[in-house]
Design an enzyme around this catalytic site. Structure first.
Site: not given
Ligand code: ASP
Length: 339
Positions: A204, A232-235, A255-256, A258
């Site tokens: 991200t 799917r929706v992340g953070d 980032t990480g 989610g």
């Molecule tokens: N945080 C993002 C998600 O989970 C992925 C990422 O940070 O690369 O969608």
């Protein structure tokens, strides 16, 4: 006469405080956290990451230096990272398990606490511009899927074919992950992400900035996680999880993995520690990233910036593309731990 003196005095004081604030202008970026190891990098690729991060930092800095707002700086900086195939946002976004690119983005204004977000979009060239349009031109915070796309078209944002986001690198990543999955399935070793493929999961981009008017803004944009399921929706687009800004505490972009950042409400938790517990941005970042998330096995990192220009970039993964620029205009970029 007295009124003239008072007006002059007010002008001088105003100018002085603006100049003092100008010294504090700061912009911080990340380009994703994960298993980023020196031994897996070529010098050319490393240089490409540093160069693109520097370009993005300098573009944002120029806006801030010329009296622009942190909102404009964050959006323009993120657009550069979205347009680069190096990062998992905009062009170069990761593939879903169905072989698509579904993009999420969010933006938050620390002065007004207004926010805008989009999720699961496939045709808007720069998702961060869609997030901004939602914030500025609707009474809502988040639009998703086809509705968000229709809104983006109505706002005359740049629309592209879904294939615009494809890159050969991301296509081969999803193939390798699917192949590993098949092997793992046969080996009855389901669930875990193979170590050698972990880095491909994340990437991200995000930006936080402080302008000379003392306002903080946070923005984040992503393709999500490689091989994510339909819908799917992340953070990233969830205010308080992957993105948050409040002039009274700090601006945060994450980032990480989610799902952990959603469940631990990471961005807001950090802001709350700053606001209510009086922690510094470094202490708050340390507490959430290095203690709470490590204990939960939640991998990732954040960038944090407060209204005094204090910043922190903690991460608990092997690396995080990251950098910052302050009033002196010198860009600092990093990839690995202990840099
Ligand atoms: N945080 C993002 C998600 O989970 C992925 C990422 O940070 O690369 O969608």
């Amino acid at each position: 006469m007295k009124t003239i003196y008072t007006t002059l005095l007010c002008c001088c004081l105003g100018m002085m405080s603006l100049m003092a604030q100008q010294d504090k202008i700061t912009l911080v970026i990340h380009g994703g956290a994960g298993t980023i190891r020196k031994q897996d990098m070529t010098p050319e690729r490393e240089a490409a990451y540093h160069a693109k991060m520097e370009e993005a930092l300098k573009a944002g800095y120029t806006i801030l230096r010329n009296g622009g707002t942190s909102m404009d700086a964050v959006v323009e900086t993120i657009k550069i990272l979205e347009d680069s195939p190096l990062f998992n946002a905009g062009k170069g976004a990761v593939f879903t398990s169905e072989g698509k690119n579904e993009l999420d983005a969010a933006l938050m204004d620390g002065k007004t606490l207004k926010a805008g977000a989009v999720a699961g979009i496939t045709t808007v060239k720069n998702p961060i511009t869609a997030a901004r349009a939602v914030m500025e031109h609707t009474e809502h915070v988040m639009l998703i899927g086809q509705g968000a796309e229709q809104f983006a078209r109505e706002q005359n944002l740049t629309i592209v074919e879904p294939t615009y986001f494809h890159t050969p690198e991301r296509a081969s990543q999803i193939e390798r992950i699917k192949e590993k999955e098949r092997q793992n399935h046969n080996n009855k070793d389901q669930g875990a992400i193979p170590q050698d493929l972990r880095d491909y999961k994340f990437g991200t981009v995000g930006c936080v900035a402080l302008d000379q008017y003392g306002n903080l803004v946070a923005g984040t944009s992503t393709g999500g996680m490689t091989n994510k399921k339909y819908g799917r929706v992340g953070d990233t687009p969830i205010i308080g999880a992957g993105t948050y800004a409040d002039n009274a505490s700090c601006a945060v972009s994450a980032t990480g993995h989610g799902e952990f950042f959603i469940r631990y409400v990471v961005a807001y938790d950090i802001a709350a520690l700053v606001k209510y517990a009086g922690k510094s941005v470094s202490e708050a970042g340390e507490e959430v990233l290095m203690r709470k998330l490590v204990a939960a096995d939640g991998e990732g990192g954040v960038i944090i910036l407060d209204k005094h220009g204090n910043l922190a970039m903690p991460f608990n993964s092997e690396g995080m593309y990251r950098g910052y620029i302050k009033a002196d205009g010198k860009a600092h970029t990093f990839i690995y731990q202990n840099e």
